[in-house]
Design a protein around this motif. Structure first.
Motif, PDB file in Angstrom:
ATOM      1  N   GLY A   1       0.764  -1.235   0.000  1.00 27.03           N
ATOM      2  CA  GLY A   1       0.000   0.000   0.000  1.00 27.03           C
ATOM      3  C   GLY A   1       0.794   1.283   0.000  1.00 27.03           C
ATOM      4  N   LYS A   2       2.129   1.195  -0.165  1.00 26.25           N
ATOM      5  CA  LYS A   2       2.929   2.413  -0.127  1.00 26.25           C
ATOM      6  C   LYS A   2       4.088   2.311  -1.117  1.00 26.25           C
ATOM      7  N   PRO A   3       4.603   3.469  -1.588  1.00 28.79           N
ATOM      8  CA  PRO A   3       5.755   3.442  -2.498  1.00 28.79           C
ATOM      9  C   PRO A   3       7.022   3.029  -1.767  1.00 28.79           C
ATOM     10  N   VAL A   4       7.756   2.073  -2.338  1.00 30.36           N
ATOM     11  CA  VAL A   4       8.960   1.561  -1.682  1.00 30.36           C
ATOM     12  C   VAL A   4      10.224   1.742  -2.518  1.00 30.36           C
ATOM     13  N   ASP A   5      10.070   2.022  -3.800  1.00 29.88           N
ATOM     14  CA  ASP A   5      11.247   2.172  -4.659  1.00 29.88           C
ATOM     15  C   ASP A   5      10.805   2.856  -5.941  1.00 29.88           C
ATOM     16  N   GLY A   6      11.741   3.156  -6.815  1.00 31.89           N
ATOM     17  CA  GLY A   6      11.385   3.778  -8.074  1.00 31.89           C
ATOM     18  C   GLY A   6      12.609   4.267  -8.821  1.00 31.89           C
ATOM     19  N   PHE A   7      12.372   4.780 -10.023  1.00 31.75           N
ATOM     20  CA  PHE A   7      13.451   5.354 -10.813  1.00 31.75           C
ATOM     21  C   PHE A   7      12.874   6.339 -11.820  1.00 31.75           C
TER      22      PHE A   7
ATOM     23  N   ALA B   1      13.539  -7.760 -10.478  1.00 35.70           N
ATOM     24  CA  ALA B   1      14.066  -8.905  -9.737  1.00 35.70           C
ATOM     25  C   ALA B   1      14.448  -8.500  -8.321  1.00 35.70           C
ATOM     26  N   ARG B   2      15.048  -7.324  -8.187  1.00 35.77           N
ATOM     27  CA  ARG B   2      15.436  -6.829  -6.869  1.00 35.77           C
ATOM     28  C   ARG B   2      14.196  -6.535  -6.021  1.00 35.77           C
ATOM     29  N   LEU B   3      13.206  -5.932  -6.637  1.00 35.64           N
ATOM     30  CA  LEU B   3      11.972  -5.612  -5.925  1.00 35.64           C
ATOM     31  C   LEU B   3      11.316  -6.871  -5.386  1.00 35.64           C
ATOM     32  N   VAL B   4      11.169  -7.859  -6.208  1.00 35.00           N
ATOM     33  CA  VAL B   4      10.519  -9.097  -5.791  1.00 35.00           C
ATOM     34  C   VAL B   4      11.367  -9.828  -4.761  1.00 35.00           C
ATOM     35  N   GLY B   5      12.662  -9.908  -5.016  1.00 38.29           N
ATOM     36  CA  GLY B   5      13.549 -10.624  -4.096  1.00 38.29           C
ATOM     37  C   GLY B   5      13.647  -9.951  -2.752  1.00 38.29           C
ATOM     38  N   GLU B   6      13.793  -8.618  -2.719  1.00 36.64           N
ATOM     39  CA  GLU B   6      13.920  -7.896  -1.454  1.00 36.64           C
ATOM     40  C   GLU B   6      12.628  -7.936  -0.670  1.00 36.64           C
ATOM     41  N   ASN B   7      11.496  -7.878  -1.386  1.00 40.42           N
ATOM     42  CA  ASN B   7      10.230  -7.964  -0.669  1.00 40.42           C
ATOM     43  C   ASN B   7      10.070  -9.312   0.010  1.00 40.42           C
ATOM     44  N   ALA B   8      10.559 -10.366  -0.676  1.00 43.57           N
ATOM     45  CA  ALA B   8      10.398 -11.706  -0.133  1.00 43.57           C
ATOM     46  C   ALA B   8      11.359 -11.954   1.021  1.00 43.57           C
ATOM     47  N   ASP B   9      12.595 -11.484   0.872  1.00 45.73           N
ATOM     48  CA  ASP B   9      13.635 -11.863   1.821  1.00 45.73           C
ATOM     49  C   ASP B   9      13.790 -10.907   2.992  1.00 45.73           C
ATOM     50  N   SER B  10      13.594  -9.622   2.766  1.00 45.31           N
ATOM     51  CA  SER B  10      13.935  -8.678   3.827  1.00 45.31           C
ATOM     52  C   SER B  10      12.931  -7.560   4.015  1.00 45.31           C
ATOM     53  N   GLY B  11      11.770  -7.666   3.352  1.00 44.32           N
ATOM     54  CA  GLY B  11      10.786  -6.597   3.458  1.00 44.32           C
ATOM     55  C   GLY B  11      10.330  -6.342   4.882  1.00 44.32           C
ATOM     56  N   ALA B  12      10.074  -7.424   5.618  1.00 40.81           N
ATOM     57  CA  ALA B  12       9.608  -7.259   7.001  1.00 40.81           C
ATOM     58  C   ALA B  12      10.682  -6.624   7.868  1.00 40.81           C
ATOM     59  N   ASP B  13      11.937  -7.038   7.680  1.00 46.23           N
ATOM     60  CA  ASP B  13      13.031  -6.466   8.467  1.00 46.23           C
ATOM     61  C   ASP B  13      13.200  -4.984   8.162  1.00 46.23           C
ATOM     62  N   ILE B  14      13.124  -4.609   6.892  1.00 51.38           N
ATOM     63  CA  ILE B  14      13.259  -3.201   6.514  1.00 51.38           C
ATOM     64  C   ILE B  14      12.122  -2.380   7.103  1.00 51.38           C
ATOM     65  N   GLU B  15      10.917  -2.923   7.044  1.00 49.30           N
ATOM     66  CA  GLU B  15       9.778  -2.201   7.615  1.00 49.30           C
ATOM     67  C   GLU B  15       9.978  -1.992   9.117  1.00 49.30           C
ATOM     68  N   ALA B  16      10.482  -2.999   9.789  1.00 51.48           N
ATOM     69  CA  ALA B  16      10.728  -2.882  11.229  1.00 51.48           C
ATOM     70  C   ALA B  16      11.814  -1.843  11.509  1.00 51.48           C
ATOM     71  N   ALA B  17      12.866  -1.853  10.677  1.00 51.58           N
ATOM     72  CA  ALA B  17      13.952  -0.892  10.861  1.00 51.58           C
ATOM     73  C   ALA B  17      13.471   0.529  10.631  1.00 51.58           C
TER      74      ALA B  17
ATOM     75  N   SER C   1      17.288   5.181  -7.203  1.00 49.44           N
ATOM     76  CA  SER C   1      16.072   4.628  -6.599  1.00 49.44           C
ATOM     77  C   SER C   1      15.516   5.599  -5.570  1.00 49.44           C
ATOM     78  N   ALA C   2      14.217   5.487  -5.307  1.00 54.79           N
ATOM     79  CA  ALA C   2      13.548   6.447  -4.422  1.00 54.79           C
ATOM     80  C   ALA C   2      14.160   6.506  -3.023  1.00 54.79           C
ATOM     81  N   PRO C   3      14.475   5.371  -2.358  1.00 56.66           N
ATOM     82  CA  PRO C   3      15.060   5.471  -1.015  1.00 56.66           C
ATOM     83  C   PRO C   3      16.415   6.174  -1.012  1.00 56.66           C
ATOM     84  N   VAL C   4      17.235   5.922  -2.031  1.00 59.51           N
ATOM     85  CA  VAL C   4      18.561   6.535  -2.092  1.00 59.51           C
ATOM     86  C   VAL C   4      18.434   8.029  -2.372  1.00 59.51           C
ATOM     87  N   THR C   5      17.532   8.388  -3.275  1.00 64.20           N
ATOM     88  CA  THR C   5      17.285   9.805  -3.549  1.00 64.20           C
ATOM     89  C   THR C   5      16.835  10.528  -2.293  1.00 64.20           C
ATOM     90  N   SER C   6      15.987   9.878  -1.514  1.00 62.68           N
ATOM     91  CA  SER C   6      15.510  10.460  -0.264  1.00 62.68           C
ATOM     92  C   SER C   6      16.651  10.658   0.724  1.00 62.68           C
TER      93      SER C   6
END
Length: 302
Positions: free
Chosen positions: A101-107, A121-137, A197-202
Motif C-alpha cells: 500500500g505504499k511506495p517503496v522504490d522507483g526510478f 528482480a530486486r523488488l521481488v527478491g527484497e520484498n520476499a527476503d527482507s521486506g519485514a526487516d526493513i519495515e521494522a527498521a 532509486s527512491a530510497p537513495v534519492t531520499s
C-alpha cells in the motif's frame, strides 16, 4: 510508432491482470489496494514523451516475463495530473514501485531492458527476503530508536550488500546522529544501477539538508531575529532548515510556505525548490509530504 504504449491490456486480454491503464479515480484500487498482495509498478507517462515510448514496452515485457510476481499500472499524467502532482513527479518517465500500500522504490528516465529486469528482480527478491526487516527498521527509525534501526539495516546489508533501501536507511541513521561523513560513505556503496532509486534519492536529499542545517544557526536565535524583522527572507529560510533539522516538519513547512506566499521570486524561487527537496527527503509516504504538496499547490495555482 506510438501503438505499443497504448496497449491497455483490456478485459479480454491475457495481460488484463498484469498490465492496465488507470485513472485518478481508480488509482486506489488498481495500485494501493492491489499492492497489498503483489508489488505494483506505476508508469507515469504522456503521449508527447519520447523516452516514455521507449520505456513502456520494456516495462510491459519485463512484467510479463515476471509471470505474475509484479503488476504494471500506467497513468497518463496529461489526463490524470492529480496523483503525479501529489507524489511530486517532476519529470517523466517516472516509475514508482508500490508494496503493502505504499511506495517503496522507483526510478526516473528510460532505463535499458537489463536494468528494468534487474529492478523488478530486486523488488521481488527484497520484498520476499527482507521486506519485514526493513519495515521494522524504518519503524524504529521513525520512532527515534536509531540504534535498533541501524543494527537492523546493517544486518540486512550483511546478507544483501546491494540492498539500496537498507543502505539508504542506514545512511539516515548516521544523519540522525550527526555523522554525515559515514552517511556519505554508506550512500557511496550503493551500486550505480540503484543510485537513482527512491530510497537513495531520499537519503541524499536528507544528507544535503543536514549539511545546510549545520550553517543555519540556533532555532531560538533565528526566531528572535525573524521577530525583529519579519520581512527578512534569508532568516525565514534559515529558520525553516533549522526547524526541519530539529524534527519540526510542520514548522519548516509553515516558514517556507509563508516565504513562497510573500516573496516567491526571492533568490530564484529558493523557497519552492527547498520545499521540493524536503519532500524528497521525507519521502512520498510521509504525511508531511502529502500535506505540504497540497498546501504548495494551493498557493501556486490559486
Amino acid at each position: 510508432m506510438d501503438t505499443p504504449i497504448l496497449n491497455e491490456g483490456g478485459a479480454g486480454s491475457p495481460d488484463a491482470d498484469l498490465i492496465k491503464n488507470s485513472t485518478t479515480a481508480d488509482f486506489m484500487r488498481d495500485v494501493v489496494d492491489a499492492s497489498m498482495t503483489v508489488p505494483v509498478l506505476v508508469d507515469f507517462w504522456a503521449p508527447w514523451c519520447g523516452p516514455c515510448k521507449q520505456l513502456t514496452p520494456i516495462l510491459e515485457k519485463a512484467v510479463r516475463a515476471a509471470k505474475g510476481a509484479v503488476r504494471l499500472v500506467k497513468l497518463n499524467i496529461d489526463d490524470h495530473p492529480e496523483v503525479p502532482g501529489q507524489m511530486g513527479v517532476q519529470s517523466i518517465p517516472a516509475v514508482f514501485a508500490f508494496q503493502d500500500g505504499k511506495p517503496v522504490d522507483g526510478f526516473m528516465g528510460a532505463l535499458p531492458e537489463s536494468r528494468v529486469t534487474a529492478f523488478i528482480a530486486r523488488l521481488v527478491g527484497e520484498n520476499a527476503d527482507s521486506g519485514a526487516d526493513i519495515e521494522a527498521a524504518e519503524a524504529a527509525l521513525a520512532a527515534g530508536d536509531v540504534n535498533m534501526a541501524a543494527q537492523t539495516f546493517g544486518e540486512i546489508l550483511q546478507n544483501d550488500a546491494e540492498n539500496a533501501q537498507a543502505a539508504a536507511g542506514l545512511a539516515k541513521c548516521y544523519i540522525k546522529t550527526g555523522d554525515l561523513a559515514r552517511a556519505e560513505q554508506t550512500l557511496a556503496l550503493v551500486p550505480p544501477a540503484k543510485a537513482e532509486s527512491a530510497p537513495v534519492t531520499s537519503a541524499k536529499a536528507a544528507l544535503e539538508l543536514a549539511r545546510k542545517a549545520e550553517e543555519t544557526g540556533d532555532v531560538e536565535e533565528l526566531r528572535a531575529k525573524l521577530a525583529a524583522d519579519p520581512s527578512d527572507p534569508q532568516t525565514r529560510f534559515d529558520l525553516a532548515l533549522a526547524l526541519n533539522a530539529g524534527g519540526d516538519r510542520q514548522g519548516a513547512l509553515d516558514q517556507l510556505l509563508t516565504l513562497v506566499k510573500e516573496n516567491r521570486a526571492w533568490n530564484d524561487d529558493a523557497a519552492r525548490k527547498q520545499l521540493v527537496q524536503l519532500f524528497d527527503a521525507w519521502g512520498p509516504a510521509d504525511p508531511a509530504t502529502s500535506t505540504g504538496r497540497q498546501r504548495l499547490s494551493s498557493l501556486l495555482f490559486a
